[in-house]
Scaffold this motif. Sequence first.
Motif, PDB file in Angstrom:
ATOM      1  N   PRO A  74       0.825  -1.177  -0.127  1.00  0.00           N
ATOM      2  CA  PRO A  74       0.088   0.028  -0.106  1.00  0.00           C
ATOM      3  C   PRO A  74       0.982   1.132   0.061  1.00  0.00           C
ATOM      4  CG  PRO A  74      -0.702  -1.698   1.618  1.00  0.00           C
ATOM      5  CD  PRO A  74       0.430  -1.814   1.163  1.00  0.00           C
ATOM      6  N   PRO A  75       0.631   2.534  -0.919  1.00  0.00           N
ATOM      7  CA  PRO A  75       1.224   3.463  -1.010  1.00  0.00           C
ATOM      8  C   PRO A  75       1.799   4.024   0.505  1.00  0.00           C
ATOM      9  CG  PRO A  75      -0.354   3.624  -2.441  1.00  0.00           C
ATOM     10  CD  PRO A  75      -0.719   2.144  -1.670  1.00  0.00           C
ATOM     11  N   GLU A  76       0.595   4.139   1.342  1.00  0.00           N
ATOM     12  CA  GLU A  76       0.970   4.798   2.643  1.00  0.00           C
ATOM     13  C   GLU A  76       1.950   3.776   3.491  1.00  0.00           C
ATOM     14  OE1 GLU A  76      -2.537   2.054   3.414  1.00  0.00           O
ATOM     15  OE2 GLU A  76      -1.846   3.447   1.752  1.00  0.00           O
ATOM     16  N   LEU A  77       2.480   2.731   3.141  1.00  0.00           N
ATOM     17  CA  LEU A  77       3.418   1.971   3.902  1.00  0.00           C
ATOM     18  C   LEU A  77       5.006   1.936   3.034  1.00  0.00           C
ATOM     19  CD1 LEU A  77       1.485  -1.454   4.957  1.00  0.00           C
ATOM     20  CD2 LEU A  77       2.140   0.745   6.173  1.00  0.00           C
ATOM     21  N   ARG A  78       4.885   2.537   1.944  1.00  0.00           N
ATOM     22  CA  ARG A  78       6.113   2.673   1.065  1.00  0.00           C
ATOM     23  C   ARG A  78       7.125   3.612   1.873  1.00  0.00           C
ATOM     24  NH1 ARG A  78       4.396   2.721  -5.015  1.00  0.00           N
ATOM     25  NH2 ARG A  78       4.323   4.857  -4.725  1.00  0.00           N
ATOM     26  N   ILE A  79       8.177   3.322   1.820  1.00  0.00           N
ATOM     27  CA  ILE A  79       9.288   4.290   2.297  1.00  0.00           C
ATOM     28  C   ILE A  79      10.393   4.683   1.341  1.00  0.00           C
ATOM     29  CG2 ILE A  79      11.001   4.604   4.136  1.00  0.00           C
ATOM     30  CD1 ILE A  79       9.634   2.441   5.868  1.00  0.00           C
ATOM     31  N   PRO A  80      10.420   5.726   1.160  1.00  0.00           N
ATOM     32  CA  PRO A  80      11.493   6.186  -0.121  1.00  0.00           C
ATOM     33  C   PRO A  80      12.902   5.968   0.585  1.00  0.00           C
ATOM     34  CG  PRO A  80      10.022   8.195   0.554  1.00  0.00           C
ATOM     35  CD  PRO A  80       9.608   7.028   1.498  1.00  0.00           C
ATOM     36  N   VAL A  81      13.860   5.454  -0.489  1.00  0.00           N
ATOM     37  CA  VAL A  81      15.188   5.277   0.130  1.00  0.00           C
ATOM     38  C   VAL A  81      16.093   5.575  -1.089  1.00  0.00           C
ATOM     39  CG1 VAL A  81      14.987   2.812  -0.536  1.00  0.00           C
ATOM     40  CG2 VAL A  81      16.652   3.519   1.214  1.00  0.00           C
ATOM     41  N   VAL A  82      17.344   5.977  -0.742  1.00  0.00           N
ATOM     42  CA  VAL A  82      18.244   6.464  -1.595  1.00  0.00           C
ATOM     43  C   VAL A  82      19.570   5.400  -1.100  1.00  0.00           C
ATOM     44  CG1 VAL A  82      20.137   7.989  -2.620  1.00  0.00           C
ATOM     45  CG2 VAL A  82      17.483   8.792  -2.254  1.00  0.00           C
ATOM     46  N   ILE A  83      19.820   4.541  -1.948  1.00  0.00           N
ATOM     47  CA  ILE A  83      21.118   3.839  -1.675  1.00  0.00           C
ATOM     48  C   ILE A  83      22.442   4.123  -2.444  1.00  0.00           C
ATOM     49  CG2 ILE A  83      22.030   1.283  -1.471  1.00  0.00           C
ATOM     50  CD1 ILE A  83      18.966   0.570  -1.407  1.00  0.00           C
ATOM     51  N   THR A  84      23.460   4.335  -1.786  1.00  0.00           N
ATOM     52  CA  THR A  84      24.522   4.932  -2.434  1.00  0.00           C
ATOM     53  C   THR A  84      25.695   3.652  -2.144  1.00  0.00           C
ATOM     54  OG1 THR A  84      24.408   7.032  -2.286  1.00  0.00           O
ATOM     55  CG2 THR A  84      26.367   6.290  -2.718  1.00  0.00           C
ATOM     56  N   GLY A  85      26.492   3.228  -3.414  1.00  0.00           N
ATOM     57  CA  GLY A  85      27.323   2.020  -3.029  1.00  0.00           C
ATOM     58  C   GLY A  85      27.826   1.751  -4.263  1.00  0.00           C
ATOM     59  N   PHE A  86      28.632   0.535  -4.159  1.00  0.00           N
ATOM     60  CA  PHE A  86      29.523   0.231  -5.220  1.00  0.00           C
ATOM     61  C   PHE A  86      28.984  -1.386  -5.678  1.00  0.00           C
ATOM     62  CE2 PHE A  86      31.961   2.939  -2.886  1.00  0.00           C
ATOM     63  CZ  PHE A  86      32.286   3.902  -4.036  1.00  0.00           C
ATOM     64  N   ILE A  87      28.731  -1.821  -6.860  1.00  0.00           N
ATOM     65  CA  ILE A  87      28.398  -3.052  -7.179  1.00  0.00           C
ATOM     66  C   ILE A  87      29.865  -3.576  -7.235  1.00  0.00           C
ATOM     67  CG2 ILE A  87      27.765  -4.692  -9.241  1.00  0.00           C
ATOM     68  CD1 ILE A  87      25.953  -2.418 -10.181  1.00  0.00           C
ATOM     69  N   ASP A  88      29.984  -4.775  -6.447  1.00  0.00           N
ATOM     70  CA  ASP A  88      31.414  -5.385  -6.064  1.00  0.00           C
ATOM     71  C   ASP A  88      31.530  -7.013  -6.505  1.00  0.00           C
ATOM     72  OD1 ASP A  88      29.990  -6.283  -3.925  1.00  0.00           O
ATOM     73  OD2 ASP A  88      31.261  -5.579  -2.361  1.00  0.00           O
ATOM     74  N   GLY A  89      30.558  -7.300  -6.956  1.00  0.00           N
ATOM     75  CA  GLY A  89      30.535  -8.846  -7.515  1.00  0.00           C
ATOM     76  C   GLY A  89      29.458  -9.632  -7.804  1.00  0.00           C
ATOM     77  N   ILE A  90      29.614 -10.802  -8.244  1.00  0.00           N
ATOM     78  CA  ILE A  90      28.428 -11.565  -8.713  1.00  0.00           C
ATOM     79  C   ILE A  90      27.911 -12.521  -7.628  1.00  0.00           C
ATOM     80  CG2 ILE A  90      27.667 -13.435 -10.134  1.00  0.00           C
ATOM     81  CD1 ILE A  90      30.383 -12.552 -11.946  1.00  0.00           C
ATOM     82  N   HIS A  91      26.543 -12.158  -7.084  1.00  0.00           N
ATOM     83  CA  HIS A  91      26.042 -12.853  -6.220  1.00  0.00           C
ATOM     84  C   HIS A  91      25.200 -14.239  -6.804  1.00  0.00           C
ATOM     85  CE1 HIS A  91      23.990 -13.004  -2.026  1.00  0.00           C
ATOM     86  NE2 HIS A  91      22.805 -13.071  -2.649  1.00  0.00           N
ATOM     87  N   SER A  92      24.770 -14.392  -7.746  1.00  0.00           N
ATOM     88  CA  SER A  92      23.920 -15.490  -8.217  1.00  0.00           C
ATOM     89  C   SER A  92      24.262 -15.957  -9.491  1.00  0.00           C
ATOM     90  CB  SER A  92      22.334 -15.140  -7.932  1.00  0.00           C
ATOM     91  OG  SER A  92      22.010 -14.435  -8.944  1.00  0.00           O
ATOM     92  N   ARG A  93      23.468 -17.126  -9.848  1.00  0.00           N
ATOM     93  CA  ARG A  93      23.583 -17.397 -11.286  1.00  0.00           C
ATOM     94  C   ARG A  93      22.489 -16.626 -12.050  1.00  0.00           C
ATOM     95  NH1 ARG A  93      24.748 -24.010 -11.151  1.00  0.00           N
ATOM     96  NH2 ARG A  93      26.721 -23.894 -10.076  1.00  0.00           N
ATOM     97  N   ASP A  94      22.601 -16.677 -13.507  1.00  0.00           N
ATOM     98  CA  ASP A  94      21.575 -16.090 -14.224  1.00  0.00           C
ATOM     99  C   ASP A  94      20.516 -17.162 -14.698  1.00  0.00           C
ATOM    100  OD1 ASP A  94      20.437 -15.079 -16.575  1.00  0.00           O
ATOM    101  OD2 ASP A  94      22.202 -13.929 -16.963  1.00  0.00           O
ATOM    102  N   ASP A  95      19.375 -16.610 -14.224  1.00  0.00           N
ATOM    103  CA  ASP A  95      18.095 -17.602 -14.510  1.00  0.00           C
ATOM    104  C   ASP A  95      17.444 -17.501 -15.642  1.00  0.00           C
ATOM    105  OD1 ASP A  95      16.918 -15.325 -14.017  1.00  0.00           O
ATOM    106  OD2 ASP A  95      15.995 -15.736 -12.407  1.00  0.00           O
ATOM    107  N   GLY A  96      17.905 -16.752 -16.476  1.00  0.00           N
ATOM    108  CA  GLY A  96      17.380 -16.482 -17.743  1.00  0.00           C
ATOM    109  C   GLY A  96      16.574 -15.044 -17.898  1.00  0.00           C
ATOM    110  N   ILE A  97      16.385 -14.670 -16.898  1.00  0.00           N
ATOM    111  CA  ILE A  97      15.816 -13.431 -16.811  1.00  0.00           C
ATOM    112  C   ILE A  97      16.490 -12.256 -15.988  1.00  0.00           C
ATOM    113  CG2 ILE A  97      13.685 -11.961 -15.685  1.00  0.00           C
ATOM    114  CD1 ILE A  97      12.232 -14.824 -15.793  1.00  0.00           C
ATOM    115  N   SER A  98      17.302 -12.450 -15.005  1.00  0.00           N
ATOM    116  CA  SER A  98      18.101 -11.559 -14.369  1.00  0.00           C
ATOM    117  C   SER A  98      19.258 -12.376 -13.516  1.00  0.00           C
ATOM    118  CB  SER A  98      17.335 -10.629 -13.426  1.00  0.00           C
ATOM    119  OG  SER A  98      16.734 -11.609 -12.355  1.00  0.00           O
ATOM    120  N   ARG A  99      20.102 -11.649 -13.206  1.00  0.00           N
ATOM    121  CA  ARG A  99      21.209 -12.173 -12.283  1.00  0.00           C
ATOM    122  C   ARG A  99      21.311 -10.861 -11.169  1.00  0.00           C
ATOM    123  NH1 ARG A  99      26.699 -14.782 -14.577  1.00  0.00           N
ATOM    124  NH2 ARG A  99      27.227 -15.903 -12.864  1.00  0.00           N
ATOM    125  N   GLU A 100      21.776 -11.647  -9.773  1.00  0.00           N
ATOM    126  CA  GLU A 100      21.968 -10.757  -8.754  1.00  0.00           C
ATOM    127  C   GLU A 100      23.543 -10.510  -8.738  1.00  0.00           C
ATOM    128  OE1 GLU A 100      20.364 -13.129  -5.866  1.00  0.00           O
ATOM    129  OE2 GLU A 100      18.252 -12.679  -6.210  1.00  0.00           O
TER     130      GLU A 100
END
Length: 71
Positions: free
Chosen positions: A33-59
Amino acid sequence: MKINSTFAILDVKKGRTSLVKHFAGRPKLGPCPPELRIPVVITGFIDGIHSRDDGISREFSVEVTEVKAGW
């Protein structure tokens, strides 16, 4: 480089109890619900591969250097 994402997971250390209380009444299914959503800004660095590719995305892992929440 051009990348696109519609999903992320944030590992919360400080403030997690407040977040659990905030989302206690959230419906288990469907969009948040919109009233529960919390805006967030995340700053950082992509630093490695976390998962295998499932054909749609990869973490990838992110080293977070700063998080700003809007509440």
